[in-house]
Design an enzyme around this catalytic site. Sequence first.
Site, PDB file in Angstrom:
ATOM      1  N   ASP A   1       0.860  -1.190   0.000  1.00  0.00           N
ATOM      2  CA  ASP A   1       0.000   0.000   0.000  1.00  0.00           C
ATOM      3  C   ASP A   1       0.892   1.235   0.000  1.00  0.00           C
ATOM      4  O   ASP A   1       1.015   1.952   1.003  1.00  0.00           O
ATOM      5  CB  ASP A   1      -0.936  -0.030   1.210  1.00  0.00           C
ATOM      6  CG  ASP A   1      -1.894  -1.208   1.150  1.00  0.00           C
ATOM      7  OD1 ASP A   1      -2.276  -1.604   0.029  1.00  0.00           O
ATOM      8  OD2 ASP A   1      -2.250  -1.738   2.218  1.00  0.00           O
TER       9      ASP A   1
ATOM     10  N   LEU B   1      -8.330  -5.919  -6.340  1.00  0.00           N
ATOM     11  CA  LEU B   1      -9.051  -4.919  -7.129  1.00  0.00           C
ATOM     12  C   LEU B   1     -10.548  -4.912  -6.859  1.00  0.00           C
ATOM     13  O   LEU B   1     -11.259  -4.024  -7.333  1.00  0.00           O
ATOM     14  CB  LEU B   1      -8.780  -5.148  -8.619  1.00  0.00           C
ATOM     15  CG  LEU B   1      -7.296  -5.118  -9.016  1.00  0.00           C
ATOM     16  CD1 LEU B   1      -7.153  -5.334 -10.515  1.00  0.00           C
ATOM     17  CD2 LEU B   1      -6.635  -3.814  -8.586  1.00  0.00           C
ATOM     18  N   LYS B   2     -11.036  -5.917  -6.146  1.00  0.00           N
ATOM     19  CA  LYS B   2     -12.441  -5.975  -5.728  1.00  0.00           C
ATOM     20  C   LYS B   2     -13.390  -5.649  -6.885  1.00  0.00           C
ATOM     21  O   LYS B   2     -14.222  -4.741  -6.801  1.00  0.00           O
ATOM     22  CB  LYS B   2     -12.691  -5.039  -4.549  1.00  0.00           C
ATOM     23  CG  LYS B   2     -11.846  -5.358  -3.315  1.00  0.00           C
ATOM     24  CD  LYS B   2     -12.177  -4.427  -2.166  1.00  0.00           C
ATOM     25  CE  LYS B   2     -11.345  -4.734  -0.940  1.00  0.00           C
ATOM     26  NZ  LYS B   2      -9.924  -4.291  -1.113  1.00  0.00           N
TER      27      LYS B   2
ATOM     28  N   ASP C   1     -18.992  -5.312 -11.446  1.00  0.00           N
ATOM     29  CA  ASP C   1     -19.526  -4.595 -12.603  1.00  0.00           C
ATOM     30  C   ASP C   1     -20.474  -5.550 -13.324  1.00  0.00           C
ATOM     31  O   ASP C   1     -20.775  -6.632 -12.822  1.00  0.00           O
ATOM     32  CB  ASP C   1     -18.369  -4.147 -13.508  1.00  0.00           C
ATOM     33  CG  ASP C   1     -18.673  -2.859 -14.261  1.00  0.00           C
ATOM     34  OD1 ASP C   1     -19.771  -2.778 -14.847  1.00  0.00           O
ATOM     35  OD2 ASP C   1     -17.822  -1.951 -14.271  1.00  0.00           O
ATOM     36  N   ILE C   2     -20.901  -5.170 -14.524  1.00  0.00           N
ATOM     37  CA  ILE C   2     -21.719  -6.092 -15.305  1.00  0.00           C
ATOM     38  C   ILE C   2     -20.884  -7.317 -15.657  1.00  0.00           C
ATOM     39  O   ILE C   2     -19.649  -7.256 -15.698  1.00  0.00           O
ATOM     40  CB  ILE C   2     -22.278  -5.416 -16.565  1.00  0.00           C
ATOM     41  CG1 ILE C   2     -21.140  -4.977 -17.503  1.00  0.00           C
ATOM     42  CG2 ILE C   2     -23.170  -4.237 -16.205  1.00  0.00           C
ATOM     43  CD1 ILE C   2     -21.631  -4.483 -18.848  1.00  0.00           C
ATOM     44  N   GLY C   3     -21.570  -8.426 -15.910  1.00  0.00           N
ATOM     45  CA  GLY C   3     -20.884  -9.694 -16.065  1.00  0.00           C
ATOM     46  C   GLY C   3     -19.775  -9.703 -17.092  1.00  0.00           C
ATOM     47  O   GLY C   3     -18.665 -10.175 -16.827  1.00  0.00           O
ATOM     48  N   ASN C   4     -20.041  -9.202 -18.294  1.00  0.00           N
ATOM     49  CA  ASN C   4     -19.038  -9.252 -19.349  1.00  0.00           C
ATOM     50  C   ASN C   4     -17.791  -8.459 -18.977  1.00  0.00           C
ATOM     51  O   ASN C   4     -16.662  -8.883 -19.253  1.00  0.00           O
ATOM     52  CB  ASN C   4     -19.617  -8.714 -20.657  1.00  0.00           C
ATOM     53  CG  ASN C   4     -18.631  -8.832 -21.804  1.00  0.00           C
ATOM     54  OD1 ASN C   4     -18.317  -9.933 -22.242  1.00  0.00           O
ATOM     55  ND2 ASN C   4     -18.128  -7.705 -22.286  1.00  0.00           N
ATOM     56  N   THR C   5     -17.982  -7.310 -18.337  1.00  0.00           N
ATOM     57  CA  THR C   5     -16.844  -6.486 -17.937  1.00  0.00           C
ATOM     58  C   THR C   5     -15.991  -7.201 -16.902  1.00  0.00           C
ATOM     59  O   THR C   5     -14.754  -7.191 -16.978  1.00  0.00           O
ATOM     60  CB  THR C   5     -17.339  -5.141 -17.383  1.00  0.00           C
ATOM     61  OG1 THR C   5     -18.055  -4.456 -18.412  1.00  0.00           O
ATOM     62  CG2 THR C   5     -16.186  -4.271 -16.920  1.00  0.00           C
TER      63      THR C   5
ATOM     64  N   GLY D   1       0.192  -5.126   6.182  1.00  0.00           N
ATOM     65  CA  GLY D   1       0.679  -3.936   5.493  1.00  0.00           C
ATOM     66  C   GLY D   1       1.571  -3.093   6.355  1.00  0.00           C
ATOM     67  O   GLY D   1       2.778  -3.313   6.436  1.00  0.00           O
TER      68      GLY D   1
END
Length: 232
Positions: A16, A66-67, A70-74, A209
């Site tokens: 971090d 990165l958690k 979003d929409i599935g395809n993305t 961290g």
Amino acid sequence: MPESADPRDRLIVALDLPDVAAAERLVARIGDAATFYKIGYRLAYAGGLDFAARLAREGKKTFLDLKLHDIGNTVEEGVRSASALGATFLTVHAYPQTMRAAVRGRGPGLKILAVTVLTSYDDADAAEAGYALPVADLVAQRASQAAAIGIDGIVCAAAEAGAVRGRIGPSGLIVTPGIRPAGAEAGDQKRVMTPGQARAAGIDHVVVGRPITGAGDPRAVARTIVAEMENV
């Protein structure tokens, strides 16, 4: 609980840090005391993804925190891109559609971890966000969904590890941030344990961290944490 061939793999050092140069310096100072590094938003947006690919080429393991959500395809295509970087772990939020898309995009060598509830959350935070369930119940519910979908592991606080293990079985991974060596400040984490306590609770990998990145001798701190987990 899956066992790693190298006990150093149990420790994931959270990079971090503000830029790649700072991350390079820290990795060099840690040397062979650690093998696994986490890259989150801060470093990812400052060249950290290229750095992650370089670490992978050098034989290190990388955790892209990165958690994705979003929409599935993305999500599916984003996961494919992360896999191409040689990442070992990638996080997605534990929403069923997001997890299913991540599993579709997962390539060989990449494990998908579902973030159930942020370890900085307590019951009051969950209620403020509109959740009817307390944190422990919400974590357990999402862990069950993740296991049914085929997610490789769960990110959760150490306090929830027992309940999560019961939902995902012995082969699922449990990765826990909010780990602080004895005597270290909790910082912004509200649900913390020491490395030894986490290992005893059935945690596979601990994320550390500031106790390492802010130490005068980060290599020594990393070695101490690994040794503490080995002795449990």
